[in-house]
Design a protein around this motif. Structure first.
Motif, PDB file in Angstrom:
ATOM      1  N   SER A  63      53.462   6.626  15.716  1.00 36.82           N
ATOM      2  CA  SER A  63      52.752   5.735  16.446  1.00 36.82           C
ATOM      3  C   SER A  63      52.163   4.846  15.578  1.00 36.82           C
ATOM      4  CB  SER A  63      51.958   6.122  17.623  1.00 36.82           C
ATOM      5  OG  SER A  63      51.433   5.260  18.358  1.00 36.82           O
ATOM      6  N   THR A  94      61.651   1.456  19.170  1.00 34.56           N
ATOM      7  CA  THR A  94      60.278   0.961  19.950  1.00 34.56           C
ATOM      8  C   THR A  94      60.563  -0.237  20.840  1.00 34.56           C
ATOM      9  OG1 THR A  94      58.009   0.779  19.138  1.00 34.56           O
ATOM     10  CG2 THR A  94      59.730  -0.542  18.020  1.00 34.56           C
ATOM     11  N   GLN A 105      48.774   0.407  19.771  1.00 37.18           N
ATOM     12  CA  GLN A 105      49.527   1.261  19.150  1.00 37.18           C
ATOM     13  C   GLN A 105      51.068   0.833  19.369  1.00 37.18           C
ATOM     14  OE1 GLN A 105      49.066   3.960  16.912  1.00 37.18           O
ATOM     15  NE2 GLN A 105      46.978   3.937  17.177  1.00 37.18           N
ATOM     16  N   PRO A 107      53.988   2.945  19.469  1.00 36.51           N
ATOM     17  CA  PRO A 107      54.842   4.253  19.365  1.00 36.51           C
ATOM     18  C   PRO A 107      56.215   4.090  19.164  1.00 36.51           C
ATOM     19  CG  PRO A 107      53.487   4.249  21.178  1.00 36.51           C
ATOM     20  CD  PRO A 107      53.574   2.843  20.872  1.00 36.51           C
ATOM     21  N   HIS A 236      48.851   4.712  25.425  1.00 36.93           N
ATOM     22  CA  HIS A 236      48.141   5.007  24.294  1.00 36.93           C
ATOM     23  C   HIS A 236      46.860   5.536  24.966  1.00 36.93           C
ATOM     24  CE1 HIS A 236      44.678   3.654  21.811  1.00 36.93           C
ATOM     25  NE2 HIS A 236      45.289   4.656  20.945  1.00 36.93           N
ATOM     26  N   PHE A 274      50.254   9.480  22.549  1.00 36.47           N
ATOM     27  CA  PHE A 274      51.392   8.189  22.365  1.00 36.47           C
ATOM     28  C   PHE A 274      52.482   8.483  22.741  1.00 36.47           C
ATOM     29  CE2 PHE A 274      48.210   9.410  18.819  1.00 36.47           C
ATOM     30  CZ  PHE A 274      47.189   8.393  18.864  1.00 36.47           C
ATOM     31  N   SER A 275      52.942   7.364  23.492  1.00 36.26           N
ATOM     32  CA  SER A 275      54.436   7.347  23.877  1.00 36.26           C
ATOM     33  C   SER A 275      54.846   5.967  24.297  1.00 36.26           C
ATOM     34  CB  SER A 275      54.584   8.326  25.001  1.00 36.26           C
ATOM     35  OG  SER A 275      56.034   8.414  25.459  1.00 36.26           O
TER      36      SER A 275
END
Length: 465
Positions: A63, A94, A105, A107, A236, A274-275
């Motif tokens: 991330s 991403t 962020q 990720p 996030h 984070f994803s």
């Protein structure tokens, strides 16, 4: 048992010769190698892991802090870093529309990061040596003649005109005699969990706003966190924000959960998560800190083991207590522990925090980037881009080596440039400087900065804030 052994002298074969040798294929080293090769240098990249990316792949810090833009949304990072991001988007690694100041962020999928980096290195003509560890340097006066390496059952040398130290540990510069300060701000061993229902997680946060801490990590409001997921597919939870989660606080109070594990692991309630939707329900868990000398190999091995054991405990806690994790499972732990800060070069110039955060102009500027300005509240992204002077990457003691990692430049506050975007910007600058030095047959610590700036601009780098 004796304290030391004397090694016998031996002849070592020279495996490769090149214009520019980059040591370390993390985010910085990747950018340095590609940029040096694009500048016309015969470039070799050496990496101890068996793939590029460093902390972003082997360390599972998949991330990227969104330091492409200023607080008002002005895009200040151009060229290779944006090309890299756009290729991640195109490969499904991403989410698009990442360059917004309200998205803290970016990720990504570490497997796609590896693939994109490998493709860009090959396209640039960089020769790579993976699974290769630096043993020492061979000097001729104040210049490095060669790096001495070990891979599998071989000991060999690589000779070069210029060297880029993107190791993150000052491995080249330290051995060559450069001056530096020791600094250790802790480390973490990350893991990933799969089959997480983040729709349910975000719904719970919306219904429990008192459990969300906006002024943490990269400051982000709850409203933006919810919008980032529902509209842009990015999630996030700030690193450190876990301490405000009611379910975590209740478990700590009852003794069901703990802030420590084993002899080394601490701060287990920080729960940075984070994803992105491209991760298909996989979430990075950043929720431990290790302190102590990162070069104590005995203690470091214990930290690595503890990090993998505590991952199971944390996963079980999240499955039992955290909305959206009911059907999740622990997918993997990082291949290596991730260090935030290690050593700081004593360079030709020291960059002050105020000069960087105020966007001071430098005649030897080789890159623009933003980070978080924490001097006043509410803190957030810089209001104008910070400039990176070439002189914070150079030193007087070693003539033909330049720093290429954003973890180690000569700055007032260690770590103030360590984000992955800064790594891309610093690595690019170091790689171009080394290539120009090789082309003009001068040491990189005396390279003509106007030629470096001209090549950076030719490669699409914006240098004017």
């Amino acid at each position: 048992m004796t304290d030391t052994l004397t090694l016998p002298q031996r002849d070592v074969p020279v495996l490769l010769d090149c214009d520019v040798l980059v040591v370390g294929a993390g985010t910085s080293g990747f950018a340095a190698a590609v940029s040096a090769a694009r500048a016309g240098a015969n470039t070799v990249l050496v990496e101890r892991n068996h793939f590029p990316g460093g902390v972003s792949t082997a360390g599972l810090m998949c991330s990227i802090g969104n330091y492409f833009v200023t607080r008002d949304g002005t895009k200040v990072v151009t060229g290779l870093p944006v090309e890299f991001m756009d290729r991640l988007v195109a490969e499904g690694g991403t989410m698009p529309e990442y360059d917004r100041p309200t998205q803290p962020q970016v990720p990504n999928d570490p497997e796609v990061v590896k693939r994109v980096m490998i493709s860009m290195l090959r396209e640039a003509g960089v020769r790579t040596l993976y699974g290769t560890v630096l043993c020492d340097v061979i000097m001729e006066g104040e210049a490095i003649q060669a790096g001495l390496f070990h891979a599998r059952d071989q000991l060999f040398a690589v000779t070069a005109r210029q060297f880029v130290d993107a190791s993150g540990d000052l491995s080249i510069l330290r051995r060559a005699g450069a001056q530096y300060d020791e600094c250790d701000d802790g480390s973490s061993l990350l893991n990933r969990m799969a089959n997480v229902d983040l729709n349910k997680t975000v719904d719970w946060l919306e219904a429990n706003p008192d459990s969300y801490l906006p002024q943490c990590d990269v400051p982000t409001s709850l409203a933006d966190t919810i919008r980032n997921w529902r509209e842009f597919g990015v999630f996030h939870l700030p690193h450190g924000g876990g301490t405000s989660l009611r379910v975590v606080g209740e478990a700590l109070d009852s003794g069901e959960y703990t802030e420590r594990f084993g002899d080394h692991a601490q701060n287990l309630a920080c729960f940075g998560l984070f994803s992105a939707k491209c991760n298909r329900g996989t979430v990075v868990i950043n929720s431990n800190w290790f302190y102590g000398d990162s070069y104590d190999v005995l203690a470091e091995s214990q930290r690595e083991e503890e990090g993998r054991l505590l991952a199971k405990m944390q996963a079980e806690f999240l499955i039992s207590h955290f909305p959206g994790f009911e059907n999740a499972y622990l997918l993997e732990t990082a291949s290596e522990i991730g260090h935030r800060i290690s050593r700081t070069l004593i360079g030709k110039q020291r960059l002050s925090a105020d000069d960087f955060e105020d966007g001071k102009h430098f005649a030897d500027n080789v890159g623009l980037v933003t980070e978080v300005d924490r001097r006043t509240e509410p803190f957030g992204l810089l209001r104008q881009a910070g400039q990176i002077p070439l002189s914070i990457l150079q030193c007087d003691e070693v003539s033909n080596a330049i720093l290429g990692s954003a973890k180690n430049p000569c700055v007032e506050r260690p770590g103030m440039l360590r984000g992955q975007v800064s790594c891309l910007v610093v690595g690019r600058a170091a790689g171009v400087a080394a290539a120009v030095a090789a082309k003009t047959a001068v040491p990189v610590n005396a390279v003509d900065v106007t030629l470096v700036q001209a090549e950076l601009r030719r490669q699409g780098t914006q240098l004017d804030a």
